[in-house]
Design an enzyme around this catalytic site. Structure first.
Site, short mmCIF file in Angstrom:
data_model
loop_
_atom_site.label_atom_id
_atom_site.label_comp_id
_atom_site.label_asym_id
_atom_site.label_seq_id
_atom_site.Cartn_x
_atom_site.Cartn_y
_atom_site.Cartn_z
N CYS A 93 1.00 -1.37 0.00
CA CYS A 93 -0.42 -0.06 -0.08
C CYS A 93 0.67 0.94 0.46
O CYS A 93 1.94 1.32 0.78
CB CYS A 93 -1.08 -0.43 1.48
SG CYS A 93 -1.52 1.49 1.73
N HIS A 127 4.84 5.38 2.14
CA HIS A 127 4.97 6.68 3.00
C HIS A 127 5.93 6.87 3.80
O HIS A 127 6.58 7.74 4.00
CB HIS A 127 3.73 6.97 3.72
CG HIS A 127 2.69 7.84 2.04
ND1 HIS A 127 3.62 8.76 1.00
CD2 HIS A 127 1.23 7.11 2.09
CE1 HIS A 127 1.87 9.23 0.23
NE2 HIS A 127 0.91 8.41 0.71
#
Length: 361
Positions: free
Chosen positions: A39, A44
């Site tokens: 994901c 991130h």
């Protein structure tokens, strides 16, 4: 012992290593990971957009089979199929008691500093990303981070429900409470954005406008229920959405995590409209809005994991899939092995494909 991809340094390829898993505590569940989605939230932290505390086992979008349960666990038993969720909840704080389980931050769902770490290597603790750490063959988690599902649900598809699908659909049906017949715009057609589009179709939206800069993703959005598409690489997306919708949409969703697209989502609204930011805008970024627009009763809001009630939502989403209304097959771009996780993260950077799912042997 279990094999896991261990994140040790920002933007440095992860190695698959042997790690130790502790014994389940009274309210903990040991889950054999069957599938784990790769994901953007993992990316991130891997690329340093958000701060992290390596060494860490990333991964949080997963499904598996219960191997062992603690002495006080009664919700699941060994052999049960489960989806994990990072919205682990205590069940009795103010957020939980008022129906906002996704906002619970109670420390009691984690082990304390004086307790043995759930994950370790050669005696040194390893951090569990999102209290899960699903880039591992085994996960040791609090019982309130799993949802039990029916056993005829394919677990590689079920894993997608663990984050992206719940985040996207939940933002539509819970956070924004989209009304049937209303107009919707979704900016960003990755895994979360496509789930937003799918959720808007399930909610009965009359016009669903997908916005992206990649033509293949816009084509894919049509399969999820988009009635119109806007190629943001060819035209101003705000002007295009306002024209298609006859002056602005009732609801807009930002599913990328950028300042500019959050601002665009707000500008796409008609009077009285609501813009929901789902994407993880980097720390330090400030979103600027045109002050007089608030006189038109426009709303800008955030959404955490689709404001979910995951133990209720996830089994329902499984039913949606098995009835044909939730398009998980089209969302899954490719199944991979654990040692291919670095390539999957690199593919997320390009934005060309939807979800890659790690399938464990």
């Amino acid at each position: 012992m279990a094999r896991a991809a261990v994140f040790r340094e920002v933007n440095k390829a992860m190695e698959v290593e042997e790690i130790s898993i502790s014994t389940p505590g009274p309210r903990e569940v040991l889950v054999r990971t069957v599938a784990a989605g790769v994901c953007h939230s993992d990316l991130h932290f891997f690329n340093g957009t958000y701060p992290s505390r390596p060494p860490m086992v990333l991964g949080h979008e997963s499904a598996g089979i219960v191997e062992q349960v603690g002495s006080d666990v009664h919700y699941v038993s060994p052999g049960d199929h489960v989806i994990t969720c990072l919205s682990v909840f205590c069940g009795h704080c103010e957020y939980c008691l008022t129906g906002h389980l996704s906002l619970c931050q109670s420390p009691e769902t984690r082990r304390g500093p004086n307790q043995e770490s759930r994950l370790s290597q050669n005696g040194d603790p390893l951090v569990q990303f999102a209290d899960l750490g699903s880039f591992s063959e085994l996960m040791l988690v609090h019982e309130h981070s799993v949802a039990k599902i029916r056993k005829d649900m394919p677990l590689d598809r079920a894993a997608l429900i663990g984050c992206g699908v719940t985040t996207g659909i939940g933002a539509v049906i819970h956070t924004a409470d989209v009304e049937p017949g209303s107009s919707v715009a979704v900016i960003g057609c990755g895994g979360v954005g496509l789930s937003c589009v799918n959720g808007a179709a399930i909610a009965g939206a009359g016009k669903i406008i997908a916005v992206d800069r990649v033509a293949s993703k816009l084509e894919l959005a049509k399969q999820f229920g988009a009635t119109d598409c806007v190629d943001a690489s060819q035209t101003d997306p705000v002007d295009a959405v306002r024209e298609i919708s006859g002056g602005g949409v009732h609801y807009s969703f930002e599913a990328i995590g950028l300042k500019i697209t959050a601002e665009q989502a707000f500008r796409m609204l008609r009077a009285g409209g609501t813009a929901t930011v789902i994407g993880m805008i980097p720390p330090g970024e400030m979103v600027s809005l045109h002050g007089p627009d608030f006189l038109q009763e426009k709303t800008l809001q955030g959404s955490m994991m689709g404001s979910n009630r995951f133990r209720v939502d996830m089994p329902r989403f499984v039913d949606f899939y098995l009835r044909g209304s939730l398009h998980l097959d089209d969302l899954l771009a490719k199944t991979i092995q654990l040692d291919e996780v670095n390539d999957a993260l690199a593919k997320l950077e390009t934005g060309e494909e939807a979800r890659h799912v790690i399938v464990f042997d």
